[in-house]
Design a protein around this motif. Structure first.
Motif, PDB file in Angstrom:
ATOM      1  N   GLY A 102       0.810  -1.213   0.000  1.00  0.00           N
ATOM      2  CA  GLY A 102       0.000   0.000   0.000  1.00  0.00           C
ATOM      3  C   GLY A 102       0.842   1.261   0.000  1.00  0.00           C
ATOM      4  O   GLY A 102       2.082   1.207   0.032  1.00  0.00           O
ATOM      5  N   PHE A 103       0.171   2.415  -0.015  1.00  0.00           N
ATOM      6  CA  PHE A 103       0.800   3.727   0.009  1.00  0.00           C
ATOM      7  C   PHE A 103       0.087   4.585   1.044  1.00  0.00           C
ATOM      8  O   PHE A 103      -1.146   4.567   1.135  1.00  0.00           O
ATOM      9  CB  PHE A 103       0.727   4.402  -1.368  1.00  0.00           C
ATOM     10  CG  PHE A 103       1.381   3.608  -2.466  1.00  0.00           C
ATOM     11  CD1 PHE A 103       2.714   3.801  -2.788  1.00  0.00           C
ATOM     12  CD2 PHE A 103       0.654   2.662  -3.178  1.00  0.00           C
ATOM     13  CE1 PHE A 103       3.309   3.071  -3.790  1.00  0.00           C
ATOM     14  CE2 PHE A 103       1.245   1.923  -4.185  1.00  0.00           C
ATOM     15  CZ  PHE A 103       2.578   2.129  -4.487  1.00  0.00           C
ATOM     16  N   GLN A 104       0.868   5.320   1.800  1.00  0.00           N
ATOM     17  CA  GLN A 104       0.302   6.145   2.863  1.00  0.00           C
ATOM     18  C   GLN A 104       0.837   7.561   2.724  1.00  0.00           C
ATOM     19  O   GLN A 104       2.050   7.787   2.751  1.00  0.00           O
ATOM     20  CB  GLN A 104       0.652   5.573   4.236  1.00  0.00           C
ATOM     21  CG  GLN A 104      -0.001   6.295   5.398  1.00  0.00           C
ATOM     22  CD  GLN A 104       0.255   5.592   6.718  1.00  0.00           C
ATOM     23  OE1 GLN A 104       0.454   4.382   6.761  1.00  0.00           O
ATOM     24  NE2 GLN A 104       0.249   6.347   7.801  1.00  0.00           N
ATOM     25  N   ALA A 105      -0.067   8.534   2.571  1.00  0.00           N
ATOM     26  CA  ALA A 105       0.326   9.927   2.439  1.00  0.00           C
ATOM     27  C   ALA A 105       0.663  10.506   3.800  1.00  0.00           C
ATOM     28  O   ALA A 105       0.221  10.008   4.845  1.00  0.00           O
ATOM     29  CB  ALA A 105      -0.806  10.728   1.785  1.00  0.00           C
ATOM     30  N   ALA A 106       1.465  11.563   3.792  1.00  0.00           N
ATOM     31  CA  ALA A 106       1.845  12.218   5.041  1.00  0.00           C
ATOM     32  C   ALA A 106       0.605  12.781   5.725  1.00  0.00           C
ATOM     33  O   ALA A 106      -0.293  13.333   5.082  1.00  0.00           O
ATOM     34  CB  ALA A 106       2.850  13.341   4.754  1.00  0.00           C
TER      35      ALA A 106
ATOM     36  N   VAL B 202       5.887   4.149   1.394  1.00  0.00           N
ATOM     37  CA  VAL B 202       5.414   2.921   0.741  1.00  0.00           C
ATOM     38  C   VAL B 202       5.341   1.827   1.799  1.00  0.00           C
ATOM     39  O   VAL B 202       6.267   1.672   2.609  1.00  0.00           O
ATOM     40  CB  VAL B 202       6.359   2.511  -0.403  1.00  0.00           C
ATOM     41  CG1 VAL B 202       5.856   1.237  -1.077  1.00  0.00           C
ATOM     42  CG2 VAL B 202       6.486   3.634  -1.418  1.00  0.00           C
ATOM     43  N   LEU B 203       4.261   1.085   1.813  1.00  0.00           N
ATOM     44  CA  LEU B 203       4.083  -0.017   2.762  1.00  0.00           C
ATOM     45  C   LEU B 203       4.549  -1.317   2.108  1.00  0.00           C
ATOM     46  O   LEU B 203       4.145  -1.639   0.992  1.00  0.00           O
ATOM     47  CB  LEU B 203       2.621  -0.130   3.184  1.00  0.00           C
ATOM     48  CG  LEU B 203       1.983   1.154   3.752  1.00  0.00           C
ATOM     49  CD1 LEU B 203       0.523   0.907   4.101  1.00  0.00           C
ATOM     50  CD2 LEU B 203       2.752   1.656   4.958  1.00  0.00           C
ATOM     51  N   TRP B 204       5.402  -2.050   2.824  1.00  0.00           N
ATOM     52  CA  TRP B 204       5.968  -3.303   2.315  1.00  0.00           C
ATOM     53  C   TRP B 204       5.570  -4.456   3.233  1.00  0.00           C
ATOM     54  O   TRP B 204       5.403  -4.278   4.447  1.00  0.00           O
ATOM     55  CB  TRP B 204       7.489  -3.240   2.260  1.00  0.00           C
ATOM     56  CG  TRP B 204       8.062  -2.195   1.356  1.00  0.00           C
ATOM     57  CD1 TRP B 204       8.353  -0.900   1.674  1.00  0.00           C
ATOM     58  CD2 TRP B 204       8.430  -2.355  -0.021  1.00  0.00           C
ATOM     59  NE1 TRP B 204       8.882  -0.251   0.595  1.00  0.00           N
ATOM     60  CE2 TRP B 204       8.942  -1.114  -0.467  1.00  0.00           C
ATOM     61  CE3 TRP B 204       8.391  -3.423  -0.906  1.00  0.00           C
ATOM     62  CZ2 TRP B 204       9.397  -0.911  -1.753  1.00  0.00           C
ATOM     63  CZ3 TRP B 204       8.844  -3.228  -2.201  1.00  0.00           C
ATOM     64  CH2 TRP B 204       9.343  -1.992  -2.617  1.00  0.00           C
TER      65      TRP B 204
END
Length: 498
Positions: free
Chosen positions: A76-80, A406-408
């Motif tokens: 996934g992706f996480q914005a500030a 970026v979530l890994w």
């Protein structure tokens, strides 16, 4: 806006850089696929055995390249400023099939030193940009002087049928060119060489549905580089580069082992003090007219030979010691494992009854190697997410993704029992369920589904579900004494009245 002469000049410069990188990329791809040109220790060996082992390779390069990629999984992706992963960015990732194609991009970066991601809007579906991972043999990015991140221009060049195509990406516009594909042939006349030179020139590619050049509404170059082992000066380093020399040595040792096995793996015998056996030579009437030597191949089949000379003796040469070669090959593979931080049980294939902790320790080097790649790759993927937001017209989200993350998935390989035990202890420390689910390896979409399922269970049977949740968060037996109180100090206990 650049003029057509400026655009063509940039295309020529960037194409020249692509041509410079081409031989190295082809070499790395060949080694990854097991196409290794066999190197020989002597001209004599190459002369007699070169063709015999031409197509042989003991390909460890592929194992070295695959080992970190198989552990690199984006979740996934996480914005500030956000506490949850962005659902829209993940939807774009899924619709473009990047959960699978990202593995191709990561592998291209590991093998060739770099790969690329291209983001461009789809006029038919403005909310769903087109995102593709690109081959490093087809793409190149030019950066501003003194910067490794500020992109000045990007070029994608490819071949299709009888034409070459090139697309030049600039911050303000996009140029498209084409030319007839060059075919290598025999020596040509001066006139035909002049024709070829004229055909080599790029011409604007006119399309009925769009202008050329067309404006770039994103305002930035829409291509991002994913480097592998970047350096402060020079190109990124491919993981294959350091493997080639040892891979060549391993292939040579195998060729020598096969040759020794063919020629000297059985004891060789020699007959001393005896003439070569002969048999009578008869004419058509059956009369002896002479003698002829016995075919040696007959003795190899019959395994029987007779001598009349009493002085005849049989000697023997010992067979070659082939374990010397296998020991050297094992040492070479061990060196390769140490140099690339690849666990030896990935390469050697020898495993005893090792505890899970021992296996985790053996994979520490690979875990750190993968985490390093996630740092540099994640930087490029974060910029990719920013480009996706720009293509969708979401300037606020694009600015937030500049400092997002970026979530890994977890790169360590643990058993389910180990993972469950670790997550349970983190739960007891107060970590929230959604964080634990992400740590377990679920994607943000899957976490949302699990949260919804938990809510349904709570609505269906609240007492049982609350009891289960409370029991799961209770300390384990043995950590706290009965009664829930800490034991008193001995000295204080003595001061208490009886």
């Amino acid at each position: 806006m650049a003029t057509i002469d400026q655009a063509l000049y940039l295309v020529q410069l960037l194409e020249a850089e692509l041509l410079r990188r081409g031989p190295g990329i082809s070499r790395h791809n060949d080694y990854y696929r097991g196409r290794h040109p066999l190197k020989f220790a002597s001209d004599e060996f190459a002369k007699f055995h070169g063709d015999r082992y031409r197509d042989f390779s003991d390909n460890w390069t592929q194992v070295v390249g695959d080992s970190p990629v198989e552990r690199m999984t984006v979740t996934g992706f996480q914005a500030a400023g956000q506490t949850e992963a962005d659902k829209e960015l993940w939807r774009v990732w899924q619709v473009n099939g990047l959960d699978a194609d990202s593995q191709l991009g990561f592998l291209g970066s590991v093998v060739n030193g770099r790969s690329f991601v291209l983001v461009w809007g789809d006029p038919d579906e403005p909310d769903m940009p087109v995102v593709t991972f690109e081959d490093p043999a087809q793409c190149v990015i030019a950066y501003e002087p003194g910067s490794r991140r500020r992109r000045r221009a990007a070029l994608k060049r490819w071949q299709d049928g009888g034409e070459d195509f090139a697309t030049l990406y600039l911050p303000g516009e996009v140029w498209k060119f084409s030319r007839p594909r060059m075919v290598q042939g025999e020596d040509k006349s001066v006139q035909m060489q002049d024709v070829d030179e004229a055909m080599k020139r790029w011409q604007p590619r006119e399309l009925a549905a769009e202008p050329n050049p067309q404006p770039n509404p994103m305002g930035v170059v829409p291509m991002v580089e994913l480097p592998n082992k970047p350096t402060l000066s020079g190109d990124p380093i491919s993981d294959v580069t350091g493997v080639i020399a040892m891979q060549d040595a391993i292939n040579l040792l195998w060729a020598q082992l096969f040759t020794a096995s063919d020629y000297a793996s059985f004891p060789q015998r020699v007959i001393l003090g005896a003439d070569r056996p002969v048999i009578p030579k008869l004419n058509s009437e059956g009369t002896v007219v002479g003698t002829q030597p016995v075919d040696i191949q007959k003795f190899a089949v019959d395994r029987v030979m007779m001598f009349n000379n009493k002085e005849a003796r049989i000697g023997e040469w010992q067979a070659a010691n082939l374990t010397m070669y296998t020991s050297l090959i094992e040492v070479a593979v061990g060196h390769l494992a140490a140099q690339t931080r690849t666990p030896q049980h990935y390469l050697v294939g020898k495993m005893a009854n090792l505890a899970e902790g021992a296996l985790l320790a053996a994979e520490t080097g690979l875990v750190k190697r993968t985490e390093e790649k996630e740092i540099w790759t994640g930087q490029g993927l974060r910029e990719m997410a920013r480009l996706i937001a720009l293509a969708r017209g979401e300037d606020g989200k694009a600015d937030a993704m500049r400092s997002g993350r970026v979530l890994w998935a977890d790169v360590e390989s643990r058993s389910h029992a180990q993972m469950a035990d670790a997550l349970l202890k983190l739960k007891q420390l107060g970590f929230p369920f959604q964080w634990l689910a992400l740590r377990y390896g679920l994607t943000p979409t899957e976490v949302a589904d699990v949260v919804a399922m938990r809510a349904e269970e709570l609505d269906a049977d609240p007492v049982t579900e609350l009891t289960r949740q409370m029991a799961g968060s209770m300390p384990q037996a043995g950590n706290v004494p009965p009664g829930g109180e800490e034991p008193e100090d001995d000295a204080d206990a003595e001061d208490e009245p009886a």
